[in-house]
Design a protein around this motif. Structure first.
Motif: not given
Length: 101
Positions: A9-15, A40-48
């Motif tokens: 699932v494409a959750f947030g990937g931060g702390a 995780m699936p999805g496009m990279p996020r700045i907060s990852d």
């Protein structure tokens, strides 16, 4: 030792992600001296976090994609749902030890 964790699932990937569940387990493998990443699936996020790799969902169901990582094992978070059985099958067919959570 190369163990990845996978959350389909494409959750947030931060702390916050790395403070619990598959992110925390990924950190535990690293603390033991192993190489680990969270997938995780999805496009990279700045907060990852740097310990997270995102990919196309189709890759998660690809035996060749999993095999290319030359892993000892994967902990796959499925929450007991058969929805993600194709991911589990791809991991097993690649010859990687699979732990379902």
């Amino acid at each position: 030792m190369r163990w990845f964790t996978c959350t389909p699932v494409a959750f947030g990937g931060g702390a916050d992600f790395f403070a619990r569940d598959s992110g925390l387990l990924c950190r535990g493998f690293e603390a033991l001296g192993g190489e680990s990443r969270a997938i995780m699936p999805g496009m990279p996020r700045i907060s990852d976090d740097a310990g997270l790799s995102r990919t196309k969902y189709a890759n998660l169901e690809s035996t060749a994609w999993w095999k290319s990582h030359q892993l000892d094992g994967v902990v796959l978070y499925t929450w007991g749902s058969p929805v993600w059985r194709k991911i589990a099958a791809a991991i097993r067919q690649s010859g990687i030890f699979l732990v379902l959570n």
